[in-house]
Design a protein around this motif. Structure first.
Motif, PDB file in Angstrom:
ATOM      1  N   GLY A  76       0.819  -1.207   0.000  1.00 33.82           N
ATOM      2  CA  GLY A  76       0.000   0.000   0.000  1.00 33.82           C
ATOM      3  C   GLY A  76       0.854   1.259   0.000  1.00 33.82           C
ATOM      4  N   ALA A  77       1.986   1.219   0.713  1.00 32.03           N
ATOM      5  CA  ALA A  77       2.915   2.350   0.689  1.00 32.03           C
ATOM      6  C   ALA A  77       3.447   2.561  -0.722  1.00 32.03           C
ATOM      7  N   ARG A  78       3.708   1.486  -1.420  1.00 32.55           N
ATOM      8  CA  ARG A  78       4.202   1.575  -2.806  1.00 32.55           C
ATOM      9  C   ARG A  78       3.161   2.245  -3.697  1.00 32.55           C
ATOM     10  N   VAL A  79       1.908   1.842  -3.554  1.00 36.41           N
ATOM     11  CA  VAL A  79       0.833   2.420  -4.371  1.00 36.41           C
ATOM     12  C   VAL A  79       0.618   3.893  -4.017  1.00 36.41           C
ATOM     13  N   SER A  80       0.547   4.197  -2.730  1.00 38.53           N
ATOM     14  CA  SER A  80       0.285   5.570  -2.292  1.00 38.53           C
ATOM     15  C   SER A  80       1.398   6.517  -2.712  1.00 38.53           C
ATOM     16  N   LEU A  81       2.647   6.093  -2.538  1.00 36.25           N
ATOM     17  CA  LEU A  81       3.776   6.947  -2.909  1.00 36.25           C
ATOM     18  C   LEU A  81       3.868   7.114  -4.426  1.00 36.25           C
ATOM     19  N   LEU A  82       3.538   6.069  -5.164  1.00 39.56           N
ATOM     20  CA  LEU A  82       3.550   6.171  -6.622  1.00 39.56           C
ATOM     21  C   LEU A  82       2.516   7.178  -7.098  1.00 39.56           C
ATOM     22  N   VAL A  83       1.291   7.072  -6.590  1.00 43.86           N
ATOM     23  CA  VAL A  83       0.229   7.996  -6.984  1.00 43.86           C
ATOM     24  C   VAL A  83       0.573   9.427  -6.575  1.00 43.86           C
ATOM     25  N   ALA A  84       1.000   9.607  -5.321  1.00 44.56           N
ATOM     26  CA  ALA A  84       1.308  10.949  -4.820  1.00 44.56           C
ATOM     27  C   ALA A  84       2.496  11.551  -5.552  1.00 44.56           C
ATOM     28  N   ILE A 212      -5.589  13.048  -0.237  1.00 47.91           N
ATOM     29  CA  ILE A 212      -6.641  13.057  -1.246  1.00 47.91           C
ATOM     30  C   ILE A 212      -6.782  11.676  -1.884  1.00 47.91           C
ATOM     31  N   ALA A 213      -5.639  11.047  -2.192  1.00 48.58           N
ATOM     32  CA  ALA A 213      -5.678   9.714  -2.799  1.00 48.58           C
ATOM     33  C   ALA A 213      -6.340   8.710  -1.856  1.00 48.58           C
ATOM     34  N   SER A 214      -6.006   8.787  -0.575  1.00 48.36           N
ATOM     35  CA  SER A 214      -6.606   7.869   0.390  1.00 48.36           C
ATOM     36  C   SER A 214      -8.097   8.144   0.552  1.00 48.36           C
ATOM     37  N   GLY A 215      -8.472   9.422   0.551  1.00 44.46           N
ATOM     38  CA  GLY A 215      -9.888   9.764   0.664  1.00 44.46           C
ATOM     39  C   GLY A 215     -10.691   9.263  -0.522  1.00 44.46           C
ATOM     40  N   LEU A 216     -10.152   9.427  -1.716  1.00 46.83           N
ATOM     41  CA  LEU A 216     -10.843   8.939  -2.917  1.00 46.83           C
ATOM     42  C   LEU A 216     -10.912   7.421  -2.943  1.00 46.83           C
ATOM     43  N   SER A 217      -9.823   6.771  -2.511  1.00 44.87           N
ATOM     44  CA  SER A 217      -9.843   5.307  -2.456  1.00 44.87           C
ATOM     45  C   SER A 217     -10.833   4.816  -1.417  1.00 44.87           C
ATOM     46  N   PHE A 218     -10.959   5.559  -0.322  1.00 39.61           N
ATOM     47  CA  PHE A 218     -11.953   5.215   0.703  1.00 39.61           C
ATOM     48  C   PHE A 218     -13.356   5.220   0.113  1.00 39.61           C
ATOM     49  N   LEU A 219     -13.604   6.130  -0.834  1.00 45.97           N
ATOM     50  CA  LEU A 219     -14.904   6.227  -1.488  1.00 45.97           C
ATOM     51  C   LEU A 219     -15.053   5.221  -2.632  1.00 45.97           C
ATOM     52  N   PRO A 223      -7.618   2.660  -6.725  1.00 48.17           N
ATOM     53  CA  PRO A 223      -7.316   1.303  -7.205  1.00 48.17           C
ATOM     54  C   PRO A 223      -8.360   0.314  -6.711  1.00 48.17           C
ATOM     55  N   GLN A 224      -8.753  -0.570  -7.566  1.00 45.32           N
ATOM     56  CA  GLN A 224      -9.806  -1.520  -7.228  1.00 45.32           C
ATOM     57  C   GLN A 224      -9.235  -2.787  -6.600  1.00 45.32           C
ATOM     58  N   PRO A 225     -10.014  -3.474  -5.759  1.00 49.55           N
ATOM     59  CA  PRO A 225      -9.552  -4.708  -5.118  1.00 49.55           C
ATOM     60  C   PRO A 225      -9.083  -5.706  -6.172  1.00 49.55           C
ATOM     61  N   PRO A 226      -8.054  -6.475  -5.843  1.00 49.37           N
ATOM     62  CA  PRO A 226      -7.404  -6.621  -4.523  1.00 49.37           C
ATOM     63  C   PRO A 226      -6.182  -5.720  -4.329  1.00 49.37           C
ATOM     64  N   VAL A 227      -5.994  -4.702  -5.154  1.00 54.61           N
ATOM     65  CA  VAL A 227      -4.828  -3.822  -5.012  1.00 54.61           C
ATOM     66  C   VAL A 227      -4.865  -3.155  -3.639  1.00 54.61           C
ATOM     67  N   PRO A 228      -3.784  -3.277  -2.846  1.00 54.46           N
ATOM     68  CA  PRO A 228      -3.784  -2.659  -1.514  1.00 54.46           C
ATOM     69  C   PRO A 228      -3.515  -1.161  -1.592  1.00 54.46           C
ATOM     70  N   GLU A 229      -4.362  -0.400  -0.934  1.00 58.89           N
ATOM     71  CA  GLU A 229      -4.175   1.056  -0.808  1.00 58.89           C
ATOM     72  C   GLU A 229      -4.719   1.445   0.546  1.00 58.89           C
ATOM     73  N   TRP A 230      -4.030   2.324   1.247  1.00 65.94           N
ATOM     74  CA  TRP A 230      -4.373   2.586   2.648  1.00 65.94           C
ATOM     75  C   TRP A 230      -5.822   3.025   2.827  1.00 65.94           C
ATOM     76  N   GLY A 231      -6.286   3.959   2.019  1.00 57.87           N
ATOM     77  CA  GLY A 231      -7.662   4.422   2.146  1.00 57.87           C
ATOM     78  C   GLY A 231      -8.657   3.321   1.867  1.00 57.87           C
ATOM     79  N   ALA A 232      -8.396   2.520   0.842  1.00 56.07           N
ATOM     80  CA  ALA A 232      -9.290   1.406   0.523  1.00 56.07           C
ATOM     81  C   ALA A 232      -9.275   0.348   1.622  1.00 56.07           C
ATOM     82  N   MET A 233      -8.101   0.140   2.223  1.00 58.54           N
ATOM     83  CA  MET A 233      -8.007  -0.834   3.315  1.00 58.54           C
ATOM     84  C   MET A 233      -8.856  -0.395   4.507  1.00 58.54           C
ATOM     85  N   ILE A 234      -8.844   0.889   4.805  1.00 60.80           N
ATOM     86  CA  ILE A 234      -9.671   1.400   5.902  1.00 60.80           C
ATOM     87  C   ILE A 234     -11.147   1.222   5.577  1.00 60.80           C
ATOM     88  N   ALA A 235     -11.530   1.534   4.342  1.00 56.63           N
ATOM     89  CA  ALA A 235     -12.932   1.419   3.946  1.00 56.63           C
ATOM     90  C   ALA A 235     -13.419  -0.025   4.007  1.00 56.63           C
TER      91      ALA A 235
END
Length: 283
Positions: A76-84, A212-219, A223-235
């Motif tokens: 998830g850190a890899r995905v978040s840092l790549l997007v950011a 912002i990326a985590s907030g959008l992923s939370f919604l 990235p769609q499952p099963p890709v790990p992303e911190w916001g999506a993991m929380i959601a």
């Protein structure tokens, strides 16, 4: 970088130094994620370990699908840092070009361009990003583009003001009188003086992009499952907050710590670029 670390040590900015260390750890985890955990460990469903508590085999437990939380946090850190990183990089370059040109040239076209930037920035950035993702569809690429496009007006407005001031400085006027063209004046005499501003704003914008990326992923717009992303993991795990809080707290704490570290380093970079801002008098 060495000069910045020396500045932090000499001025006793221990929180900023701690932030640098935290960011370095997250970067190491993101870059070396495949060496620590395979992609299968982060995405493979293993219902036998569903919602497993932290143990020696699973230091942070497992999520509702039995996937290792540590592996998913690292990927998830890899995905978040790549997007950011990509979104801020694209927005920074575009904003620097637009702001620089609109500050250096004052005509009807640049006036209209800046009013367009004002119109975009009048909307909340996350709302602009949601509208763009609705058009482009959810995913890593669309998430990156949405954050980048929504951030361009911020950088454009930020850089235009200093360029307006710098182009009137004596050394720029003198260079023009000696026959220097607009390109040389802009890229050799004006833009280099924006380096400190670029670095400071870039670090702050990285923190905003991660949020912002985590907030959008939370919604569900990232990235769609099963890709790990911190916001999506929380959601995905929020329904288990009361029964197995570790599945929500782990990504939440990782997000909080990383964003806090970025802001601490941003404060340190601001003071490093302008010691007067911190009252150190260049100490």
């Amino acid at each position: 970088m060495i000069a910045f670390l020396r500045f932090l040590l000499l001025t006793g900015r221990w929180f900023a130094l701690l932030g640098v260390g935290v960011i370095a750890l997250f970067l190491l985890a993101a870059v070396c994620a495949p060496l620590f955990f395979s992609w299968e460990e982060a995405t493979r469903v293993n219902l036998g370990d569903a919602l497993a508590a932290p143990s020696a085999a699973l230091p942070l437990g497992a999520d509702e699908m039995g996937r290792s939380m540590v592996a998913r946090l690292v990927w998830g850190a890899r995905v978040s840092l790549l997007v950011a990183g990509l979104s801020v990089g694209v927005a920074l370059i575009a904003g620097l070009v637009i702001g620089g040109l609109c500050g250096f040239y004052e005509n009807r076209l640049t006036f209209v361009t800046m009013r367009a930037m004002d119109a975009i920035i009048s909307f909340p950035r996350i709302l602009v990003a949601i509208m763009l993702i609705t058009i482009l569809g959810p995913g890593i690429v669309s998430l990156t583009l949405a954050i980048a496009i929504s951030s361009v007006p911020v950088f454009a407005r930020l850089f235009r003001g200093p360029v307006l001031s710098l182009k009137k400085r004596d050394y720029v006027v003198a260079a023009r009188s000696l026959g220097a063209g607009d390109g040389r004046l802009l890229f050799r005499h004006v833009m280099p003086n924006l380096t400190a501003l670029i670095v400071v704003q870039g670090s702050i914008s990285l923190a905003e992009a991660v949020l912002i990326a985590s907030g959008l992923s939370f919604l569900g717009l990232g990235p769609q499952p099963p890709v790990p992303e911190w916001g999506a993991m929380i959601a995905q795990s929020r329904s288990h907050l009361m029964s197995t809080p570790h599945v929500v707290l782990a990504p939440g704490i990782a997000l909080f710590v990383f964003v806090l570290a970025l802001n601490l380093v941003g404060d340190g970079l601001r003071d490093f670029s302008d010691p007067r801002a911190s009252g150190t008098g260049g100490r």
